[in-house]
Design an enzyme around this catalytic site. Structure first.
Site, short mmCIF file in Angstrom:
data_model
loop_
_atom_site.label_atom_id
_atom_site.label_comp_id
_atom_site.label_asym_id
_atom_site.label_seq_id
_atom_site.Cartn_x
_atom_site.Cartn_y
_atom_site.Cartn_z
N GLU A 1 1.73 -6.37 -13.17
CA GLU A 1 2.75 -5.35 -13.38
C GLU A 1 3.52 -5.63 -14.67
O GLU A 1 4.01 -4.71 -15.32
CB GLU A 1 3.72 -5.30 -12.19
N HIS B 1 -15.99 -20.59 0.57
CA HIS B 1 -16.97 -20.01 1.49
C HIS B 1 -16.98 -18.48 1.40
O HIS B 1 -17.50 -17.81 2.29
CB HIS B 1 -16.68 -20.46 2.91
N LYS C 1 3.31 7.98 -7.78
CA LYS C 1 4.41 8.31 -6.87
C LYS C 1 4.80 9.78 -7.01
O LYS C 1 5.07 10.47 -6.01
CB LYS C 1 5.62 7.41 -7.15
#
Length: 549
Positions: free
Chosen positions: A353, A384, A513
């Site tokens: 950000e 793994h 948004k």
């Protein structure tokens, strides 16, 4: 001195030429030829060791990177930040998260106003409130002690508190901490379902008290409390971290349960502020102050240490080298500490950000790559899952290992030794690799037929020469955690200054948004989707059809 664009461009060109000439160099040979390599390419700050000797650098690399930092005026920008200048130029704001952990008696001025007394006042109020909740002096509406706290926030109002609370689990006594961030109703439903409203405190963290995800979840939590305990009980079961006192009052939270912070504190840098209230309640005010003290120690080091002895500067220069010169598009954060399992996500926001920008401070397109993709998981789990690609894949991804010398479980010290061994083994394996001849010899030692050796050996080759750096501290405690987070904050700052971008705004989150607000009535069926692109229209139509099915 000011940023010297001409010198900066010339130094970048020299670095690229240097990389092209030195890239074929074998790291195993470099270590064999230079017994002092670790000593030259590592630094310590008290118990914190930073080792970058397994990165593909030499003395010329480091000299050029220091030259780059000087040309970018990292020191000047650093001084401007600490002085409270408005280095966040797009929002015309100071950037002073360092003031939140400044325990000195010096003045820290923002537009002529000393902010340290304000910081201390909020911190003292937080401590009194936290002590009241922890001791049982501040009870719920029915007189019961608070046993659970639920923090409702998103982004910087969630990632920092979640990360720090989990990291400091050995310092918890009570109450228990829970976190809700996602607008998905499943998140708050699953969090609240095992809890009792009568013994639950809910903290709503939103500076403006308008963040859609946070306020939607807050209203759900408010109804949960009011439906069970009555409307009059709301005030005793909520607190807010906000500056919108009118909106908080309308919600039903008393002013003495509201804790503010300032516009010179960015969300992803706010865990040190009142946003850290759930952390303080979980671990206690004394431990929270140690958390701040660790960060302040790193601030002082970053502010005062010369470039070549400065951990955040060196970490930032290596990060820039990997991203902009070597062309590595991502970095993996691998803490060998289960309690740091949320650190990669926290650093993902901090870095991406901040430095995920494509225009310079003066609004022009950048001339090269900026922030990398940041991701990771704790070790040994990651071994793994995705380490196969890190060792033998076609992309080179630098790794950043973090490990403690000591754990909190003395009776399980053998497991901590296994953890440390795995961390160091991965670092060594990435650097050394395994040649085809070594793979053949290993298989031949198992007395396999020659044909099988030749068939399998190529699959057991590791190219090596894959860079990693390692951070080692004594033990993960509040001070150590604060110091570690501040190290990464300042690393991001250093890289941003070299990129020439503003690390302290985040306009990239806005467009989505805005469109979500427009699409809500479309998705809910109150408005049609005409005028939108064909893909969005098709997706809306499919959702509507399936919701009716």
């Amino acid at each position: 001195m000011a940023r010297d664009a001409t010198k900066l461009e010339a130094t970048v060109a020299k670095l690229k030429k240097h990389w092209a000439e030195s890239a074929p160099r074998d790291m195993r040979a470099a270590f064999s030829a230079d017994p002092g390599r670790f000593g030259r390419y590592s630094l310590c700050l008290d118990d914190l060791l930073f080792d970058w000797s397994k990165c593909r650098v030499n003395d010329e690399t480091m000299a050029l990177l220091k030259e780059l930092a000087v040309a970018a005026d990292v020191e000047g920008r650093r001084a401007a930040m600490f002085a409270g200048e408005h280095i966040n130029n797009t929002e015309d704001r100071a950037v002073l998260h360092v003031a939140l952990r400044d325990t000195s008696s010096k003045e820290v001025l923002v537009d002529g106003h000393n902010v340290l007394p304000d910081v201390k006042h909020v911190l003292d109020r937080m401590a009194a409130f936290a002590d009241g909740i922890r001791s049982g002096a501040l009870k719920g509406a029915t007189g019961r002690k608070i046993t659970d706290i639920v923090n409702i926030g998103i982004g910087g109002s969630d990632l920092g508190p979640v990360m720090a609370t989990l990291a400091l689990a050995p310092y918890h006594d009570e109450p228990r901490a829970h976190f809700v961030s996602n607008i998905d109703g499943a998140h708050i439903a699953d969090t609240l379902s095992p809890l009792d409203p009568a013994s639950t405190l809910i903290i709503v963290a939103s500076k403006t008290f308008t963040t859609i995800e946070t306020m939607t979840n807050a209203q759900t939590a408010r109804k949960w409390v009011a439906d069970t305990l009555g409307e009059a009980a709301v005030g005793a079961h909520f607190a807010a971290v906000s500056t919108a006192l009118d909106k908080v009052a309308a919600f039903g939270i008393p002013e003495d349960r509201v804790f503010g912070f300032w516009d010179w504190v960015g969300g992803r840098y706010s865990v040190w502020s009142a946003i850290g209230l759930p952390v303080m309640i979980a671990v206690g005010p004394d431990n929270f102050r140690k958390f701040l003290a660790g960060a302040h120690a790193m601030d002082v080091h970053f502010r005062d240490a010369p470039l070549e002895k400065n951990l955040p500067v060196m970490l930032g220069l290596i990060g820039y080298w990997h991203r902009a010169i070597c062309g590595y598009g991502s970095r993996a954060i691998i803490p060998y500490d289960q309690r740091l399992s949320r650190l990669p996500a926290y650093l993902q926001q901090l870095d991406m950000e901040s430095n995920g920008k494509s225009v310079t401070l003066d609004g022009k397109p950048v001339s090269g790559p900026t922030g990398p993709v940041v991701w990771g998981e704790p070790g040994t789990n990651g071994q793994h899952a995705f380490f196969q690609l890190l060792h033998q894949g076609t992309d080179t991804i630098p790794l950043e290992f973090i490990v403690a010398a000591k754990g909190h479980e003395p009776t399980l010290d053998h497991q901590h030794e296994m953890l440390m061994a795995n961390c160091l083994a991965q670092s060594e394996a990435l650097m050394k690799g395994r040649t085809l001849d070594e793979a053949r010899a290993q298989l031949q030692a198992k007395n396999l037929p020659a044909s099988q050796v030749e068939r399998i050996a190529p699959h057991r080759v590791f190219s090596g020469n894959r860079p990693s750096l390692t951070l080692i501290h004594d033990m993960l405690d509040p001070y150590t955690l604060g110091r570690l987070i501040a190290l990464y904050e300042h690393r991001v700052f250093v890289e941003a200054q070299i990129f020439g971008i503003n690390a302290f705004d985040q306009w990239g989150v806005e467009l989505g948004k805005e469109l979500a607000t427009e699409l809500l009535p479309v998705v809910s069926g109150k408005e049609g989707a005409s005028g939108r692109d064909a893909s969005t229209q098709g997706l809306v139509a499919h959702l509507h059809a399936r919701r009716k099915a």
